[in-house]
Each structure stands twice: as structure tokens, then as C-alpha cells.
Design an enzyme around this catalytic site. Structure first.
Site, PDB file in Angstrom:
ATOM      1  N   GLY A 157     -21.272 -43.326   9.932  1.00 21.64           N
ATOM      2  CA  GLY A 157     -22.572 -42.662   9.999  1.00 21.64           C
ATOM      3  C   GLY A 157     -23.402 -43.291  11.090  1.00 21.64           C
ATOM      4  O   GLY A 157     -23.098 -44.398  11.548  1.00 21.64           O
TER       5      GLY A 157
ATOM      6  N   CYS B  49     -16.291 -47.950   8.924  1.00 19.56           N
ATOM      7  CA  CYS B  49     -17.440 -48.201   9.800  1.00 19.56           C
ATOM      8  C   CYS B  49     -18.739 -48.320   8.972  1.00 19.56           C
ATOM      9  O   CYS B  49     -18.874 -49.248   8.205  1.00 19.56           O
ATOM     10  CB  CYS B  49     -17.518 -47.120  10.880  1.00 19.56           C
ATOM     11  SG  CYS B  49     -18.570 -47.602  12.251  1.00 19.56           S
ATOM     12  N   TYR B  50     -19.649 -47.351   9.072  1.00 24.38           N
ATOM     13  CA  TYR B  50     -20.879 -47.446   8.268  1.00 24.38           C
ATOM     14  C   TYR B  50     -20.529 -47.583   6.790  1.00 24.38           C
ATOM     15  O   TYR B  50     -21.172 -48.333   6.048  1.00 24.38           O
ATOM     16  CB  TYR B  50     -21.761 -46.214   8.485  1.00 24.38           C
ATOM     17  CG  TYR B  50     -23.076 -46.285   7.749  1.00 24.38           C
ATOM     18  CD1 TYR B  50     -24.184 -46.888   8.343  1.00 24.38           C
ATOM     19  CD2 TYR B  50     -23.215 -45.787   6.446  1.00 24.38           C
ATOM     20  CE1 TYR B  50     -25.389 -46.986   7.658  1.00 24.38           C
ATOM     21  CE2 TYR B  50     -24.418 -45.877   5.761  1.00 24.38           C
ATOM     22  CZ  TYR B  50     -25.499 -46.482   6.377  1.00 24.38           C
ATOM     23  OH  TYR B  50     -26.683 -46.583   5.707  1.00 24.38           O
TER      24      TYR B  50
ATOM     25  N   HIS C 169     -12.247 -46.671  13.364  1.00 26.80           N
ATOM     26  CA  HIS C 169     -12.092 -45.312  12.825  1.00 26.80           C
ATOM     27  C   HIS C 169     -10.613 -44.914  12.748  1.00 26.80           C
ATOM     28  O   HIS C 169     -10.049 -44.440  13.744  1.00 26.80           O
ATOM     29  CB  HIS C 169     -12.860 -44.318  13.696  1.00 26.80           C
ATOM     30  CG  HIS C 169     -14.334 -44.441  13.535  1.00 26.80           C
ATOM     31  ND1 HIS C 169     -15.046 -43.715  12.609  1.00 26.80           N
ATOM     32  CD2 HIS C 169     -15.237 -45.250  14.150  1.00 26.80           C
ATOM     33  CE1 HIS C 169     -16.321 -44.053  12.666  1.00 26.80           C
ATOM     34  NE2 HIS C 169     -16.459 -44.991  13.588  1.00 26.80           N
TER      35      HIS C 169
ATOM     36  N   GLU D  36      -9.441 -42.383  11.401  1.00 24.00           N
ATOM     37  CA  GLU D  36      -9.299 -40.915  11.368  1.00 24.00           C
ATOM     38  C   GLU D  36      -9.147 -40.296  12.749  1.00 24.00           C
ATOM     39  O   GLU D  36      -8.707 -39.155  12.864  1.00 24.00           O
ATOM     40  CB  GLU D  36     -10.497 -40.292  10.634  1.00 24.00           C
ATOM     41  CG  GLU D  36     -11.853 -40.384  11.340  1.00 24.00           C
ATOM     42  CD  GLU D  36     -12.623 -41.684  11.080  1.00 24.00           C
ATOM     43  OE1 GLU D  36     -11.964 -42.719  10.855  1.00 24.00           O
ATOM     44  OE2 GLU D  36     -13.861 -41.674  11.130  1.00 24.00           O
TER      45      GLU D  36
ATOM     46  N   SER E 161     -11.180  -9.135  10.645  1.00 24.08           N
ATOM     47  CA  SER E 161     -11.736  -9.225  12.005  1.00 24.08           C
ATOM     48  C   SER E 161     -10.647  -9.115  13.053  1.00 24.08           C
ATOM     49  O   SER E 161     -10.940  -8.944  14.226  1.00 24.08           O
ATOM     50  CB  SER E 161     -12.475 -10.546  12.171  1.00 24.08           C
ATOM     51  OG  SER E 161     -11.523 -11.594  12.256  1.00 24.08           O
ATOM     52  N   GLY E 162      -9.400  -9.254  12.629  1.00 17.25           N
ATOM     53  CA  GLY E 162      -8.328  -9.257  13.627  1.00 17.25           C
ATOM     54  C   GLY E 162      -7.959 -10.673  14.035  1.00 17.25           C
ATOM     55  O   GLY E 162      -6.974 -10.878  14.736  1.00 17.25           O
ATOM     56  N   GLY E 163      -8.727 -11.672  13.609  1.00 24.63           N
ATOM     57  CA  GLY E 163      -8.375 -13.079  13.876  1.00 24.63           C
ATOM     58  C   GLY E 163      -7.377 -13.571  12.818  1.00 24.63           C
ATOM     59  O   GLY E 163      -6.989 -12.818  11.916  1.00 24.63           O
ATOM     60  N   VAL E 164      -6.973 -14.823  12.932  1.00 25.78           N
ATOM     61  CA  VAL E 164      -5.939 -15.353  12.029  1.00 25.78           C
ATOM     62  C   VAL E 164      -6.425 -15.421  10.579  1.00 25.78           C
ATOM     63  O   VAL E 164      -5.697 -15.026   9.651  1.00 25.78           O
ATOM     64  CB  VAL E 164      -5.562 -16.810  12.399  1.00 25.78           C
ATOM     65  CG1 VAL E 164      -4.327 -17.256  11.661  1.00 25.78           C
ATOM     66  CG2 VAL E 164      -5.409 -16.984  13.874  1.00 25.78           C
ATOM     67  N   ASP E 165      -7.647 -15.931  10.380  1.00 24.06           N
ATOM     68  CA  ASP E 165      -8.075 -16.269   9.020  1.00 24.06           C
ATOM     69  C   ASP E 165      -8.186 -15.043   8.133  1.00 24.06           C
ATOM     70  O   ASP E 165      -7.658 -15.007   7.023  1.00 24.06           O
ATOM     71  CB  ASP E 165      -9.428 -16.988   9.043  1.00 24.06           C
ATOM     72  CG  ASP E 165      -9.514 -17.950  10.191  1.00 24.06           C
ATOM     73  OD1 ASP E 165      -8.464 -18.543  10.505  1.00 24.06           O
ATOM     74  OD2 ASP E 165     -10.594 -18.089  10.782  1.00 24.06           O
ATOM     75  N   SER E 166      -8.892 -14.015   8.622  1.00 21.84           N
ATOM     76  CA  SER E 166      -9.046 -12.842   7.764  1.00 21.84           C
ATOM     77  C   SER E 166      -7.705 -12.119   7.629  1.00 21.84           C
ATOM     78  O   SER E 166      -7.426 -11.515   6.605  1.00 21.84           O
ATOM     79  CB  SER E 166     -10.135 -11.912   8.301  1.00 21.84           C
ATOM     80  OG  SER E 166      -9.823 -11.453   9.580  1.00 21.84           O
ATOM     81  N   SER E 167      -6.848 -12.214   8.647  1.00 25.27           N
ATOM     82  CA  SER E 167      -5.540 -11.559   8.558  1.00 25.27           C
ATOM     83  C   SER E 167      -4.704 -12.201   7.451  1.00 25.27           C
ATOM     84  O   SER E 167      -4.103 -11.517   6.618  1.00 25.27           O
ATOM     85  CB  SER E 167      -4.779 -11.692   9.879  1.00 25.27           C
ATOM     86  OG  SER E 167      -5.541 -11.165  10.930  1.00 25.27           O
TER      87      SER E 167
ATOM     88  N   LYS F 196      -7.888 -24.471   9.997  1.00 16.35           N
ATOM     89  CA  LYS F 196      -7.118 -23.349  10.534  1.00 16.35           C
ATOM     90  C   LYS F 196      -5.617 -23.617  10.567  1.00 16.35           C
ATOM     91  O   LYS F 196      -4.823 -22.721  10.287  1.00 16.35           O
ATOM     92  CB  LYS F 196      -7.610 -22.973  11.930  1.00 16.35           C
ATOM     93  CG  LYS F 196      -6.981 -21.657  12.367  1.00 16.35           C
ATOM     94  CD  LYS F 196      -7.616 -20.998  13.557  1.00 16.35           C
ATOM     95  CE  LYS F 196      -9.066 -20.816  13.557  1.00 16.35           C
ATOM     96  NZ  LYS F 196      -9.495 -19.488  13.127  1.00 16.35           N
TER      97      LYS F 196
END
Ligand code: XMP
Length: 517
Positions: A54, A81-82, A167, A169, A222-228, A373
Site C-alpha cells: 500500500g 511490503c506495507y 513484492h 506477486e 458484445s462479440g468479445g470473449v467474455d460475453s461470448s 480474462k
């Protein structure tokens, strides 16, 4: 229930990366704000807690503190870290400003007999980013140090408490993923039961239970990956009681509506309604230049269209639609509303999160609200979707409106569509598409002087934006071969009326974002 790790967010911009690394290690995790009461995490599946970094100093007035209850949960804790400094302070240690701040690549010497560094080399490169340092913690053993940081990692094995000043991560920490995995498996005893296969089965069961035997759902495709992928998951769960609504909002890429129809209606047999709303969206956007206002207007119109479609289905005898499904992802949620309530700043309102009215009248189903994603792509593969869907480029809900800076008009949309189609054709023809997260064109409201066929031109500038990324949270500009860049530029200037200059965007995220608005 899955083994669960809770990540307490102290406002680091990379808290999400901790979640990514934990999920990659096949352990489920959730991010919670640092001021939330930890009482409700007291459940059998809780296996450990990770405290994020943080921006604050623990001794600054008003700095977020460690909730002492956390130490009484009886599960292992890893402070980063923090998070480590807050932990040290709560345990009676001293934290103070370091004489020399440490940022970036740092070599540490660590003790591989500690569970945290098990199986790892005694010298390794880590990523530091701190101005404060801890001066020791009562009862703790120092298990790593660097030249500028005598206390780079500590442990109290008897209480399963660990802290690292660096870090783990971020990918720049050479063995960061292994350090986190050591904490998850060697310290917390996690089983690694979080897989996409298990997610699909559980999610299908959850959707069936929520929707009931006769509930109807509409889904904004929407035609994108997620909604498909969400569409196919819902179809598996409830079959013909799902209607997908594809809104042609006049802000789509060239040929998109035809492609979506071919892929989903003809290819997968999904019940698809295409709503032609181009004029409606463009007239609502007339004269609007502020990016956030554009996003809000578009978000509201989407909802209007969805609710109208729900009414239409009911009027046509299809039964009442109670649910609206969306392909919202975790990063959309985090970046829009700082959803976990942590101190991270709101960057932009992703239309499917920020723009929903209180009185929507439809209950939301968002199966991927806690996923990234690449996890959604893995689900797409598990569901047997064709590569052409799984590897579709992400496309933002507000469409080309966030790639046309300033006012959006039908004429500008046509210019951008033509330029964007060339970008896609050339990148795909050069075999570069799979290595890129996104590749598209942006139209600037900036005119410059050029010369074409001995004539002076004074036309718009187009930006080529091609980025590599794993999850859209961070991204780098793609090092494209100069020949490809040259061919794209040549073709756009020769073939697209209205553009006489092409520039390449070499901004990473952060500090930039991928889309321009
Ligand atoms: P930024 O521009 O925030 O984008 O770096 C990160 C990723 O999210 C996509 N994006 C959106 N997706 N609704 C969406 O569904 C939105 O409003 C939206 N805005 C950005 C963007 O294309 C990139 O992949």
C-alpha cells in the site's frame, strides 16, 4: 467449498496481481478492503490471509492498521511490503523510514530452510518498492536480507506468520510465484482445488438454482470473449431459456454484426436477437466529448435496450425475463468502482459495471465477476468453443466511442472502422495476432498537414495501438516488425479518406491505459 485465501487490500495498485498468482497456483482467493471486519471470514474453508502492499506509511496519521482480530483467526498470514510493516507494528516491532529507499530490482540472500523459500536458491532477484523498513519483530527470525534492507523477510513459524518486504506477486521477482506457492501449500496446507473444470460444474449448478425451472435470462452479447463464453455457459445451464441480445450500437468494428450472427446463431445455435440501435446511440452521443459521460450514456442506453427486449419477449408470449446476464470480469469491477472498497482509485467506469440503475428491474447474473480474462479463455476451451471465439480480441462495451477521441459521429465511425479493419487484416496476415492482447486503431481529433500527389492535405491522425498483456491489468506496447508497421501505415493513408498520418503508441499500462478513453 474451495480452500480460500483472503487478500486484504491496503491500496496497492498490484493487489490484483496477488490474486492472479494465487489463482494460478489453483487456489481460490478473494480481495477484501483493509477496513472490513474480518469476523465474517471465520469459516472452515479459510486457509490463510495475505496482506497487500500500500502507498501509506504505517506511522502516518490515519494510515490503515492491521485489525488485531486478524491475528486471532488462527490461520497463516503473509504480509507483503506495507502488509508486512502493518503486521510488524501490530506484533510490537518497529517500522521507520529507511535511509535509502529501495525501488526495483534487488538481490537478496535468503534462507532456504524457511518454508517460504523451500527449494529456492539462496541468492535471488526480487522487486522492491519501499521507503520504510522494519527494524525487527519480537519473536521473529529474519529469513532474508538485501544490501539496503537487513530485514527483507521474517517468519514466526510457530504462529505461521510470514512477512516479505519485496513484492513476490510481480513477475520481476524471479521466484515470486514459487514463494507464494510455498506459502499456499507448505504453510497454509491448501489442496489446489481451484480448476476451471470445477468452476464450470459449480457455476452451471448455481445458475440453474438461481434461475429456477422456468426463469428466462437475456444476455448482452458484445462479440468479445467474455460475453461470448458467458453465453455458451448459460446455454449449457438453461438451454433455450436464454436469449442473447446483440446491440448494433453503430460503434462496432467493420463487419462485426454479420460475424457475430454467423458465429453464434448459425454456428452454436444460440437464440440471438440483433437490435439495430445505431442512430439512437449516435444521436445520444452528439456533442458529447467527455470520456466518462460518453461511457455513462452508452451504458444507460444498453440497459434501455435490454429492458425493452425483455418486455418484447414477454409480450411475444415468451414469459417474463427476470435476469440479465453479462460477461463482467474482475478487473472491470476493480477498475470501475474499486469494488472491493479498497483505497485504489477509480480509473474508468466500465459500462457494464458503473452504469447500472438501482431500479434495473432485472437481476444480474455475472458468472465471471471474480475471474480474470485468461481464466475465462480457459473456460472457453473447456467448454469446447472454437479458437475463433476463445481468441477473439477483447472489445470494450462502449466500442469505438472510446477510440474516437472527442465527439463521436457516424462519419468518424466509418473512418475508424476502415482503418481498424486494415490493422486487423495486416496483423492477422503477418501471423502476429496470437502474440498480442489487442491490436486496433484510434482516431484523434487532431489534424496535421501532409502532401499527397502534389496536393496539400489537412486531415486527421490515426494511432495504432498494439499491446501484449496477460490479463489486461498491466500491458506493454508490442514491438512489431517495422515492415508490418510500414504496411499498415501505407495502407491506411492510401485507402482511408480522412487520415493522412499514422503514429504508433509506445505507452505501457500503467501509466497509460489500453484504450484511449
Ligand atoms: P483499459 O483501457 O482500462 O482496458 O486499460 C483494459 C481492458 O478492458 C477493456 N475495456 C472494457 N471492457 N467494458 C468492457 O467490457 C468497458 O467499458 C471497457 N473499457 C475497457 C479494454 O479493451 C482492455 O482489454
Amino acid at each position: 467449498m474451495h480452500d480460500t485465501i483472503v487478500i486484504v487490500d491496503y491500496g496497492s495498485q498490484v493487489t490484483q496481481l496477488i490474486a492472479r498468482r494465487v489463482r494460478e497456483a489453483r487456489v481460490y482467493c478473494e480481495i477484501v478492503p483493509c477496513h472490513a471486519s474480518c469476523e465474517k471470514w471465520r469459516r472452515p474453508e479459510l486457509k490463510g490471509v495475505i496482506l497487500s502492499g500500500g502507498p501509506a506509511s504505517v506511522y502516518a496519521p490515519g494510515a490503515p492498521q492491521l485489525d488485531p482480530e486478524l491475528l486471532r483467526l488462527g490461520v497463516p498470514i503473509l504480509g507483503i511490503c506495507y502488509g508486512m510493516q502493518a503486521l510488524a507494528q501490530a506484533l510490537g516491532g518497529r517500522v521507520r523510514a529507511a535511509e535509502r529507499r529501495e525501488f526495483g530490482r534487488t538481490e537478496i540472500a535468503c534462507d532456504p530452510t524457511s518454508a517460504l523459500f523451500h527449494g529456492l536458491p539462496a541468492q535471488q532477484v526480487v522487486w522492491m518498492s519501499h521507503g520504510d523498513r522494519i527494524e525487527g519483530v519480537p519473536g521473529a527470525r529474519i529469513i532474508a536480507h538485501s544490501e539496503g534492507c537487513p530485514c527483507a523477510a521474517v517468519e514466526i513459524p510457530a504462529r505461521a506468520i510470514y512477512g516479505v518486504q519485496f513484492h513476490p506477486e510481480v513477475t520481476h521477482t524471479e521466484h515470486g510465484a514459487a514463494i507464494i506457492a510455498n506459502f499456499l501449500y507448505r504453510v497454509c496446507g491448501c489442496r489446489g482445488d481451484w480448476t476451471m473444470g470445477s468452476f464450470i460444474d459449480e457455476e452451471i449448478a448455481r445458475i440453474r438454482q438461481r434461475v429456477g425451472a422456468d426463469g428466462r435470462v437475456i444476455l448482452g452479447l458484445s462479440g468479445g470473449v467474455d460475453s461470448s463464453v458467458a453465453a455458451v455457459l448459460l446455454q449449457r445451464a438453461i438451454g433455450g431459456r436464454l436469449t442473447c441480445v446483440f446491440v448494433d450500437n453503430g460503434l462496432l468494428r467493420q463487419d462485426e454484426a454479420r460475424q457475430v450472427r454467423a458465429l453464434f446463431a448459425a454456428g452454436i445455435g444460440i437464440d440471438l436477437v440483433v437490435v439495430d440501435a445505431g442512430e439512437r446511440f449516435l444521436s445520444a452521443l452528439a456533442g458529447v466529448t467527455d470520456p466518462e459521460r460518453k461511457r455513462k450514456i452508452i451504458g444507460k442506453l444498453f440497459i434501455d435496450v435490454f429492458t425493452e427486449e425483455a418486455r418484447r419477449i414477454k409480450a411475444a408470449g415468451g414469459g417474463a425475463v427476470r435476469f440479465l446476464a453479462q460477461g463482467t470480469l474482475y478487473p472491470d469491477v476493480i477498475e470501475s468502482v474499486s469494488a472491493h472498497g479498497g483505497p485504489a482509485a477509480v480509473i474508468k467506469s466500465h459500462h457494464n459495471v458503473g452504469g447500472l440503475p438501482q431500479d434495473l428491474g432485472l437481476e444480474l447474473i455475472e458468472p465471471f465477476r471474480y475471474l480474470f480474462k485468461d481464466e475465462v479463455r480457459a473456460i472457453g476451451r473447456e467448454l469446447g468453443l472454437p479458437e475463433s471465439i476463445v481468441w477473439r480480441q477483447p472489445f470494450p462495451g462502449p466500442g469505438l466511442a472510446v477510440r474516437i477521441l472527442g465527439e463521436v459521429t457516424a462519419a468518424k465511425v466509418r473512418v475508424l472502422q476502415a482503418a481498424d479493419a486494415i490493422v486487423r487484416q495486416e496483423i492477422e496476415a503477418a501471423g502476429l495476432a496470437r502474440g498480442l492482447w489487442q491490436y486496433f486503431a484510434v482516431l484523434l481529433p487532431v489534424q496535421s498537414v501532409g502532401v499527397m500527389g502534389d496536393e496539400r492535405t489537412y486531415e486527421n491522425c490515426c494511432v495504432l495501438r498494439c499491446v501484449t498483456s496477460v490479463d489486461g491489468m498491466t500491458a506493454d506496447w508490442a514491438r512489431l516488425p517495422p515492415e508490418t508497421l510500414g504496411r499498415i501505415s501505407n495502407r491506411i493513408i492510401n485507402e482511408v479518406r480522412g487520415i493522412n498520418r499514422v503514429v504508433y503508441d509506445i505507452t505501457s499500462k500503467p501509466p497509460g491505459t489500453i484504450e484511449w478513453e
